[in-house]
Design a protein around this motif. Structure first.
Motif, PDB file in Angstrom:
ATOM      1  N   HIS A   1       0.821  -1.202   0.000  1.00 36.12           N
ATOM      2  CA  HIS A   1       0.000   0.000   0.000  1.00 36.12           C
ATOM      3  C   HIS A   1       0.864   1.265   0.000  1.00 36.12           C
ATOM      4  O   HIS A   1       0.623   2.200  -0.760  1.00 36.12           O
ATOM      5  CB  HIS A   1      -0.935  -0.023   1.222  1.00 36.12           C
ATOM      6  CG  HIS A   1      -1.599   1.286   1.484  1.00 36.12           C
ATOM      7  ND1 HIS A   1      -1.103   2.215   2.378  1.00 36.12           N
ATOM      8  CD2 HIS A   1      -2.692   1.866   0.933  1.00 36.12           C
ATOM      9  CE1 HIS A   1      -1.876   3.285   2.379  1.00 36.12           C
ATOM     10  NE2 HIS A   1      -2.845   3.099   1.507  1.00 36.12           N
TER      11      HIS A   1
ATOM     12  N   ARG B   1       0.830   4.022  -2.899  1.00 36.83           N
ATOM     13  CA  ARG B   1       0.276   5.337  -2.551  1.00 36.83           C
ATOM     14  C   ARG B   1       1.310   6.433  -2.789  1.00 36.83           C
ATOM     15  O   ARG B   1       0.975   7.539  -3.218  1.00 36.83           O
ATOM     16  CB  ARG B   1      -0.209   5.319  -1.086  1.00 36.83           C
ATOM     17  CG  ARG B   1      -0.861   6.627  -0.659  1.00 36.83           C
ATOM     18  CD  ARG B   1      -1.545   6.512   0.701  1.00 36.83           C
ATOM     19  NE  ARG B   1      -1.718   7.811   1.291  1.00 36.83           N
ATOM     20  CZ  ARG B   1      -2.829   8.265   1.877  1.00 36.83           C
ATOM     21  NH1 ARG B   1      -3.877   7.501   1.968  1.00 36.83           N
ATOM     22  NH2 ARG B   1      -2.894   9.470   2.382  1.00 36.83           N
TER      23      ARG B   1
ATOM     24  N   PHE C   1      -0.786  15.323  -4.400  1.00 41.20           N
ATOM     25  CA  PHE C   1      -1.860  15.837  -3.549  1.00 41.20           C
ATOM     26  C   PHE C   1      -1.348  16.486  -2.264  1.00 41.20           C
ATOM     27  O   PHE C   1      -2.080  16.627  -1.301  1.00 41.20           O
ATOM     28  CB  PHE C   1      -2.852  14.712  -3.237  1.00 41.20           C
ATOM     29  CG  PHE C   1      -3.500  14.179  -4.485  1.00 41.20           C
ATOM     30  CD1 PHE C   1      -4.535  14.855  -5.098  1.00 41.20           C
ATOM     31  CD2 PHE C   1      -3.042  13.010  -5.076  1.00 41.20           C
ATOM     32  CE1 PHE C   1      -5.110  14.390  -6.266  1.00 41.20           C
ATOM     33  CE2 PHE C   1      -3.612  12.526  -6.247  1.00 41.20           C
ATOM     34  CZ  PHE C   1      -4.646  13.228  -6.837  1.00 41.20           C
TER      35      PHE C   1
ATOM     36  N   ALA D   1     -13.110   8.335  -6.360  1.00 39.95           N
ATOM     37  CA  ALA D   1     -12.692   9.015  -5.119  1.00 39.95           C
ATOM     38  C   ALA D   1     -12.808  10.529  -5.227  1.00 39.95           C
ATOM     39  O   ALA D   1     -13.181  11.201  -4.270  1.00 39.95           O
ATOM     40  CB  ALA D   1     -11.260   8.618  -4.768  1.00 39.95           C
ATOM     41  N   VAL D   2     -12.496  11.081  -6.389  1.00 42.50           N
ATOM     42  CA  VAL D   2     -12.549  12.551  -6.537  1.00 42.50           C
ATOM     43  C   VAL D   2     -13.995  13.006  -6.719  1.00 42.50           C
ATOM     44  O   VAL D   2     -14.473  13.914  -6.049  1.00 42.50           O
ATOM     45  CB  VAL D   2     -11.716  13.023  -7.754  1.00 42.50           C
ATOM     46  CG1 VAL D   2     -11.884  14.524  -7.978  1.00 42.50           C
ATOM     47  CG2 VAL D   2     -10.241  12.688  -7.570  1.00 42.50           C
TER      48      VAL D   2
ATOM     49  N   PRO E   1     -19.959  12.403   3.457  1.00 43.63           N
ATOM     50  CA  PRO E   1     -20.464  11.773   2.232  1.00 43.63           C
ATOM     51  C   PRO E   1     -20.130  10.288   2.126  1.00 43.63           C
ATOM     52  O   PRO E   1     -20.819   9.556   1.436  1.00 43.63           O
ATOM     53  CB  PRO E   1     -19.768  12.569   1.116  1.00 43.63           C
ATOM     54  CG  PRO E   1     -18.558  13.144   1.751  1.00 43.63           C
ATOM     55  CD  PRO E   1     -18.898  13.377   3.190  1.00 43.63           C
TER      56      PRO E   1
ATOM     57  N   ARG F   1     -12.839  -3.018   7.162  1.00 45.30           N
ATOM     58  CA  ARG F   1     -11.576  -3.751   7.284  1.00 45.30           C
ATOM     59  C   ARG F   1     -11.944  -5.219   7.552  1.00 45.30           C
ATOM     60  O   ARG F   1     -13.098  -5.533   7.822  1.00 45.30           O
ATOM     61  CB  ARG F   1     -10.730  -3.230   8.459  1.00 45.30           C
ATOM     62  CG  ARG F   1     -10.409  -1.744   8.417  1.00 45.30           C
ATOM     63  CD  ARG F   1      -9.377  -1.403   7.353  1.00 45.30           C
ATOM     64  NE  ARG F   1      -8.893  -0.030   7.509  1.00 45.30           N
ATOM     65  CZ  ARG F   1      -9.320   1.008   6.810  1.00 45.30           C
ATOM     66  NH1 ARG F   1     -10.242   0.853   5.869  1.00 45.30           N
ATOM     67  NH2 ARG F   1      -8.821   2.208   7.017  1.00 45.30           N
TER      68      ARG F   1
ATOM     69  N   ALA G   1     -14.834  12.331   8.780  1.00 42.53           N
ATOM     70  CA  ALA G   1     -15.359  12.236   7.406  1.00 42.53           C
ATOM     71  C   ALA G   1     -14.292  11.734   6.434  1.00 42.53           C
ATOM     72  O   ALA G   1     -14.607  11.089   5.429  1.00 42.53           O
ATOM     73  CB  ALA G   1     -15.892  13.587   6.952  1.00 42.53           C
TER      74      ALA G   1
ATOM     75  N   HIS H   1      -4.569   4.781   5.602  1.00 42.49           N
ATOM     76  CA  HIS H   1      -5.521   4.938   4.488  1.00 42.49           C
ATOM     77  C   HIS H   1      -6.260   6.281   4.528  1.00 42.49           C
ATOM     78  O   HIS H   1      -7.158   6.501   3.708  1.00 42.49           O
ATOM     79  CB  HIS H   1      -6.547   3.807   4.489  1.00 42.49           C
ATOM     80  CG  HIS H   1      -5.967   2.491   4.094  1.00 42.49           C
ATOM     81  ND1 HIS H   1      -5.757   2.131   2.787  1.00 42.49           N
ATOM     82  CD2 HIS H   1      -5.537   1.452   4.843  1.00 42.49           C
ATOM     83  CE1 HIS H   1      -5.231   0.916   2.740  1.00 42.49           C
ATOM     84  NE2 HIS H   1      -5.079   0.485   3.974  1.00 42.49           N
TER      85      HIS H   1
ATOM     86  N   CYS I   1      -7.807   9.692   3.929  1.00 43.56           N
ATOM     87  CA  CYS I   1      -8.092  10.201   2.576  1.00 43.56           C
ATOM     88  C   CYS I   1      -6.922  10.994   1.972  1.00 43.56           C
ATOM     89  O   CYS I   1      -6.465  11.984   2.542  1.00 43.56           O
ATOM     90  CB  CYS I   1      -9.335  11.083   2.630  1.00 43.56           C
ATOM     91  SG  CYS I   1      -9.692  11.829   1.024  1.00 43.56           S
TER      92      CYS I   1
HETATM   93  C1  HEM Z   1     -15.354  15.503   0.641  1.00 41.54           C
HETATM   94  C2  HEM Z   1     -14.652  14.687  -0.101  1.00 41.54           C
HETATM   95  C3  HEM Z   1     -14.023  13.398   0.349  1.00 41.54           C
HETATM   96  C4  HEM Z   1     -14.303  12.615   1.445  1.00 41.54           C
HETATM   97  C5  HEM Z   1     -15.304  12.876   2.533  1.00 41.54           C
HETATM   98  C6  HEM Z   1     -13.425  11.467   1.380  1.00 41.54           C
HETATM   99  C7  HEM Z   1     -13.410  10.443   2.321  1.00 41.54           C
HETATM  100  C8  HEM Z   1     -12.546   9.381   2.311  1.00 41.54           C
HETATM  101  C9  HEM Z   1     -12.537   8.298   3.260  1.00 41.54           C
HETATM  102  C10 HEM Z   1     -13.501   8.163   4.424  1.00 41.54           C
HETATM  103  C11 HEM Z   1     -11.537   7.458   2.931  1.00 41.54           C
HETATM  104  C12 HEM Z   1     -11.161   6.147   3.632  1.00 41.54           C
HETATM  105  C13 HEM Z   1     -10.212   6.385   4.781  1.00 41.54           C
HETATM  106  C14 HEM Z   1      -9.835   5.128   5.506  1.00 41.54           C
HETATM  107  O1  HEM Z   1     -10.046   4.011   5.011  1.00 41.54           O
HETATM  108  O2  HEM Z   1      -9.276   5.255   6.616  1.00 41.54           O
HETATM  109  C15 HEM Z   1     -10.919   7.987   1.725  1.00 41.54           C
HETATM  110  C16 HEM Z   1      -9.875   7.398   1.071  1.00 41.54           C
HETATM  111  C17 HEM Z   1      -9.332   7.894  -0.094  1.00 41.54           C
HETATM  112  N1  HEM Z   1      -9.642   9.081  -0.720  1.00 41.54           N
HETATM  113 FE1  HEM Z   1     -11.053  10.394  -0.165  1.00 41.54          FE
HETATM  114  N2  HEM Z   1     -12.642  11.590   0.278  1.00 41.54           N
HETATM  115  C18 HEM Z   1     -12.960  12.751  -0.385  1.00 41.54           C
HETATM  116  C19 HEM Z   1     -12.380  13.257  -1.536  1.00 41.54           C
HETATM  117  C20 HEM Z   1     -11.279  12.724  -2.154  1.00 41.54           C
HETATM  118  C21 HEM Z   1     -10.571  13.330  -3.255  1.00 41.54           C
HETATM  119  C22 HEM Z   1     -10.876  14.683  -3.879  1.00 41.54           C
HETATM  120  C23 HEM Z   1      -9.590  12.479  -3.602  1.00 41.54           C
HETATM  121  C24 HEM Z   1      -8.584  12.731  -4.699  1.00 41.54           C
HETATM  122  C25 HEM Z   1      -7.363  12.388  -4.669  1.00 41.54           C
HETATM  123  C26 HEM Z   1      -9.655  11.321  -2.713  1.00 41.54           C
HETATM  124  C27 HEM Z   1      -8.839  10.224  -2.756  1.00 41.54           C
HETATM  125  C28 HEM Z   1      -8.859   9.186  -1.847  1.00 41.54           C
HETATM  126  C29 HEM Z   1      -8.011   8.013  -1.960  1.00 41.54           C
HETATM  127  C30 HEM Z   1      -6.999   7.728  -3.068  1.00 41.54           C
HETATM  128  C31 HEM Z   1      -8.304   7.204  -0.854  1.00 41.54           C
HETATM  129  C32 HEM Z   1      -7.666   5.876  -0.492  1.00 41.54           C
HETATM  130  C33 HEM Z   1      -6.468   6.136   0.371  1.00 41.54           C
HETATM  131  C34 HEM Z   1      -5.756   4.887   0.815  1.00 41.54           C
HETATM  132  O3  HEM Z   1      -6.343   3.806   0.891  1.00 41.54           O
HETATM  133  O4  HEM Z   1      -4.565   5.015   1.115  1.00 41.54           O
HETATM  134  N3  HEM Z   1     -10.693  11.524  -1.842  1.00 41.54           N
HETATM  135  N4  HEM Z   1     -11.544   9.175   1.382  1.00 41.54           N
END
Ligand code: HEM
Length: 418
Positions: A102, A106, A113, A252-253, A299, A305, A357, A364, A366
């Motif tokens: 991971h 990543r 970012f 995700a975006v 959202p 897990r 959020a 992991h 965000c």
């Molecule tokens: C309001 C908008 C957003 C919310 C609320 C949100 C929320 C989350 C949450 C709850 C997770 C999981 C965290 C975890 O498992 O501990 C996550 C993972 C992730 N988010 Fe977001 N996200 C948002 C916007 C975005 C945007 C704009 C991107 C663009 C890059 C993004 C990319 C990712 C990625 C790549 C992961 C996986 C990270 C990993 O597993 O290492 N997210 N997000």
């Protein structure tokens, strides 16, 4: 005296088709009475699949933090949704993996970012938001989701990946919508929820394959060129891996950001006094306001897990192999952490608002939290300075156990004179 019984069976789709207050009541009861509870299997996403395992529901803030910060015990490699998506989960690339794989994966994209890079993008992203509002300001009414909240992250995502063709931008936005709405009736004509998800992810991957091949031949300054050239475990990613990565980021975006933006517009329409307070000193108040919107209406409602060993949590024994579902929709209203948890109050200072959020912390967390906040901030400003006398109608909430989504939301405003 009437007794009010709370439905705490979070498994069936029918539970998620009920009004949101039913879910919030269930979570409140669970936090106070059974914060770690076993739920029955969710039912199959597809008649041909066996999706027969139940899951633990985790509803307290501290427990979610404990799980998120312990990836050795709570693995992401077996899936991140309540529902099992066999094979397809591998399509979610590094999200569905544990360190060290991971971390390596990543790292390929995390540089894009960072705060510094997001700051660099600010001008371009703000111009995109402005152009979205330019297109609808003179209309005077319409669906705010189609006109604004879906458009903003869709166009910013396209610009990151160097997609410029107007039809293709729209196509990617529509696929990203479908990607996150697998159990909503809007997409039932495509097939079972599994087919809806699979169809969107494979079509997104196809687009990426085409662009990745092109960028390998003619690299430019966009993220697609970067990823297509990047080394992973000493080798370049295959174009298929780039495709998977693109599908992941499209979801995700686009999805959480657009739903968050819609809730934000709705919340401020319900609280005009707080909107006035915000606009009176936008630069200093926007950050707290956005955090409060994300706390009250996260959202993303859950991430999952899988336990790798037996583990004691909240008086229950979670067995190795059990699915563990972290409900952010619940933890963001945990009275042990948040004062007046059910009240929307943008005066809540950031120190008293460590909402989950974007996840409970850990590896992991965000990747796009800063980009998301930048998009939300620009929208908040542009909408409320340009769409005068904005009235926001009721939200049509997506039927989903994963996204707290807004499919439609009508709006009316004084048309801007051209
Ligand atoms: C309001 C908008 C957003 C919310 C609320 C949100 C929320 C989350 C949450 C709850 C997770 C999981 C965290 C975890 O498992 O501990 C996550 C993972 C992730 N988010 Fe977001 N996200 C948002 C916007 C975005 C945007 C704009 C991107 C663009 C890059 C993004 C990319 C990712 C990625 C790549 C992961 C996986 C990270 C990993 O597993 O290492 N997210 N997000």
């Amino acid at each position: 005296m009437t007794t009010y019984t709370v439905d705490t069976n979070l498994s069936p789709v029918s539970f998620w088709a009920q009004p949101r207050q039913v879910h919030l009541d269930a979570f409140k009861w669970l936090r106070e009475n059974q914060p770690v509870i076993w739920n029955d299997p969710p039912g199959s996403l597809d008649p041909n699949l066996d999706n027969a395992k139940g899951f633990w529901s985790i509803t307290k803030y501290a427990h979610i933090k404990e799980i998120s910060c312990n990836p050795k015990v709570f693995s992401s490699a077996d899936g991140i949704f309540i529902d099992d998506f066999p094979q397809l989960e591998s399509m979610l690339s590094f999200v569905v993996s544990d360190p060290p794989r991971h971390t390596n994966f990543r790292n390929i994209v995390s540089a894009a970012f960072t705060q510094k890079n997001i700051k660099k993008m600010e001008e371009r992203n703000t111009a995109i938001v402005r152009s979205v509002i330019d297109k609808c300001a003179s209309l005077g009414e319409g669906d705010l989701c189609q006109l604004i909240t879906k458009e903003v992250p869709g166009r910013i995502f396209a610009s990151y990946f160097g997609i410029t063709d107007e039809d293709e931008i729209k196509y990617v936005m529509d696929l990203a919508e479908q990607f996150g709405a697998w159990s909503d009736p809007e997409f039932a004509h495509i097939g079972s929820p599994l087919q809806v998800f699979a169809d969107a992810s494979s079509r997104l991957s196809e687009i990426a394959l085409r662009h990745a091949e092109e960028r390998r031949k003619n690299p430019s300054e966009d993220l697609m060129s970067w990823v297509a050239q990047a080394q992973y475990e000493g080798q370049r990613m295959t174009v298929e891996e780039v495709g998977v990565f693109f599908a992941l980021l499209a979801g995700a975006v686009n999805d959480p950001t657009r739903h968050s933006a819609a809730h934000m517009l709705w919340l401020f329409a319900q609280h005009p006094d707080q909107l006035a307070y915000l606009m009176a000193d936008f630069d200093n108040r926007a950050e707290d306001a956005i955090n409060e919107c994300l706390r009250v209406e996260p959202p993303v409602m859950h991430f999952r897990r899988t336990a790798t060993v037996d583990y004691e949590l909240g008086g229950q024994t979670i067995k190795a192999g059990d699915k563990v579902v972290m409900w952010y929709l619940s933890s963001n209203r945990d009275a042990d952490v948040f004062d007046r948890p059910d009240e929307f109050d943008i005066r809540r200072p950031v120190k008293q608002n460590p909402h989950q959020a974007f996840g409970g912390g850990g590896v992991h967390y965000c990747l796009g939290s800063m980009l998301a906040k930048q998009m939300l901030r620009a929208q908040l400003w542009e909408v409320h300075t340009r769409l005068k006398n904005l009235e926001v109608g009721e939200r049509t909430i997506m039927v989903s156990n994963f996204l707290n989504g807004v499919m439609k939301m009508p709006g009316k405003w004084t048309p801007e004179k051209r």
